[in-house]
Design a protein around this motif. Structure first.
Motif, short mmCIF file in Angstrom:
data_model
loop_
_atom_site.label_atom_id
_atom_site.label_comp_id
_atom_site.label_asym_id
_atom_site.label_seq_id
_atom_site.Cartn_x
_atom_site.Cartn_y
_atom_site.Cartn_z
N SER A 260 69.37 70.18 9.07
CA SER A 260 69.14 68.79 9.45
C SER A 260 69.52 68.47 10.88
O SER A 260 69.07 67.47 11.41
N SER A 261 70.31 69.30 11.52
CA SER A 261 70.69 69.01 12.91
C SER A 261 70.03 69.96 13.90
O SER A 261 70.35 69.94 15.07
N VAL A 262 69.07 70.76 13.46
CA VAL A 262 68.43 71.75 14.32
C VAL A 262 67.15 71.17 14.91
O VAL A 262 66.24 70.76 14.19
N ARG A 263 67.11 71.12 16.25
CA ARG A 263 65.89 70.75 16.97
C ARG A 263 65.77 71.72 18.12
O ARG A 263 66.73 71.98 18.84
N ILE A 264 64.59 72.27 18.30
CA ILE A 264 64.36 73.27 19.33
C ILE A 264 63.16 72.86 20.16
O ILE A 264 62.16 72.36 19.63
N GLU A 265 63.24 73.12 21.47
CA GLU A 265 62.13 72.91 22.38
C GLU A 265 62.05 74.11 23.30
O GLU A 265 63.06 74.62 23.76
N PHE A 266 60.82 74.57 23.55
CA PHE A 266 60.62 75.67 24.49
C PHE A 266 59.18 75.64 24.99
O PHE A 266 58.34 74.91 24.45
N THR A 267 58.92 76.41 26.02
CA THR A 267 57.58 76.50 26.59
C THR A 267 56.96 77.83 26.19
O THR A 267 57.60 78.87 26.28
N TYR A 268 55.72 77.77 25.74
CA TYR A 268 54.97 78.97 25.37
C TYR A 268 53.52 78.78 25.80
O TYR A 268 52.88 77.80 25.40
N ARG A 269 53.05 79.65 26.65
CA ARG A 269 51.67 79.62 27.15
C ARG A 269 51.33 78.26 27.78
O ARG A 269 50.29 77.68 27.49
N GLU A 270 52.20 77.78 28.60
CA GLU A 270 52.02 76.48 29.28
C GLU A 270 51.91 75.32 28.30
O GLU A 270 51.31 74.29 28.60
N ASN A 271 52.50 75.48 27.13
CA ASN A 271 52.58 74.42 26.13
C ASN A 271 54.04 74.12 25.85
O ASN A 271 54.87 75.03 25.81
N HIS A 272 54.34 72.86 25.68
CA HIS A 272 55.69 72.44 25.29
C HIS A 272 55.71 72.40 23.77
O HIS A 272 54.93 71.67 23.16
N VAL A 273 56.58 73.21 23.16
CA VAL A 273 56.68 73.28 21.71
C VAL A 273 57.97 72.60 21.29
O VAL A 273 59.04 72.92 21.81
N ARG A 274 57.86 71.63 20.38
CA ARG A 274 59.01 70.94 19.82
C ARG A 274 59.03 71.14 18.33
O ARG A 274 58.02 70.94 17.67
N ILE A 275 60.20 71.52 17.81
CA ILE A 275 60.36 71.66 16.36
C ILE A 275 61.52 70.75 15.97
O ILE A 275 62.64 70.92 16.47
N ASP A 276 61.25 69.77 15.12
CA ASP A 276 62.30 68.83 14.75
C ASP A 276 63.12 69.35 13.58
O ASP A 276 62.89 70.44 13.07
N GLU A 277 64.08 68.53 13.16
CA GLU A 277 65.01 68.93 12.11
C GLU A 277 64.34 69.19 10.76
O GLU A 277 64.85 69.91 9.93
N SER A 278 63.14 68.65 10.56
CA SER A 278 62.43 68.89 9.30
C SER A 278 61.53 70.12 9.38
O SER A 278 60.91 70.49 8.39
N GLY A 279 61.44 70.74 10.56
CA GLY A 279 60.57 71.89 10.74
C GLY A 279 59.19 71.54 11.24
O GLY A 279 58.34 72.39 11.41
N HIS A 280 58.95 70.25 11.50
CA HIS A 280 57.67 69.77 12.03
C HIS A 280 57.47 70.35 13.44
O HIS A 280 58.35 70.22 14.29
N VAL A 281 56.33 70.98 13.68
CA VAL A 281 56.01 71.59 14.98
C VAL A 281 55.04 70.68 15.72
O VAL A 281 54.00 70.29 15.18
N ASP A 282 55.36 70.35 16.97
CA ASP A 282 54.50 69.54 17.80
C ASP A 282 54.24 70.30 19.10
O ASP A 282 55.19 70.79 19.73
N VAL A 283 52.98 70.42 19.50
CA VAL A 283 52.60 71.16 20.70
C VAL A 283 51.92 70.20 21.67
O VAL A 283 50.97 69.51 21.30
N THR A 284 52.41 70.16 22.91
CA THR A 284 51.80 69.34 23.95
C THR A 284 51.64 70.19 25.21
O THR A 284 52.26 71.24 25.35
N ASP A 285 50.82 69.71 26.12
CA ASP A 285 50.65 70.41 27.40
C ASP A 285 51.95 70.32 28.19
O ASP A 285 52.48 69.22 28.37
#
Length: 86
Positions: A49-74
């Motif tokens: 519940s307290s894990v949130r990760i953000e990183f860049t992959y292939r010029e995309n910003h990847v965000r994973i929230d505490e529920s495991g939801h993955v969001d990809v933006t430029d």
């Protein structure tokens, strides 16, 4: 967390969908950019519940929230399109 699909696979699916390419065509592979075993282990735990990760992959910003939801933006623009993976 009810999703049985590993988080790393959801990231690959999300990036591929965002770019409109086949997941098998992503270069470099995700495991060359981030430790996918560690990523999956973080979100496999019952109390992530307290894990949130953000990183860049292939010029995309990847965000994973505490529920495991993955969001990809430029990563190159502030208001780029977004692709979400549940």
């Amino acid at each position: 967390m009810s999703n049985s699909t590993p988080t790393s696979l959801r990231v690959v699916q999300g990036v591929a969908a965002h770019e409109g390419v086949d997941p098998m065509n992503l270069e470099p592979p995700l495991h060359e950019v981030i430790d996918t075993d560690a990523l999956d282990a973080l979100y496999r735990k019952a109390d992530a519940s307290s894990v949130r990760i953000e990183f860049t992959y292939r010029e995309n910003h990847v965000r994973i929230d505490e529920s495991g939801h993955v969001d990809v933006t430029d990563a190159t623009t502030d208001c780029g399109s977004s692709t979400a993976v549940e």
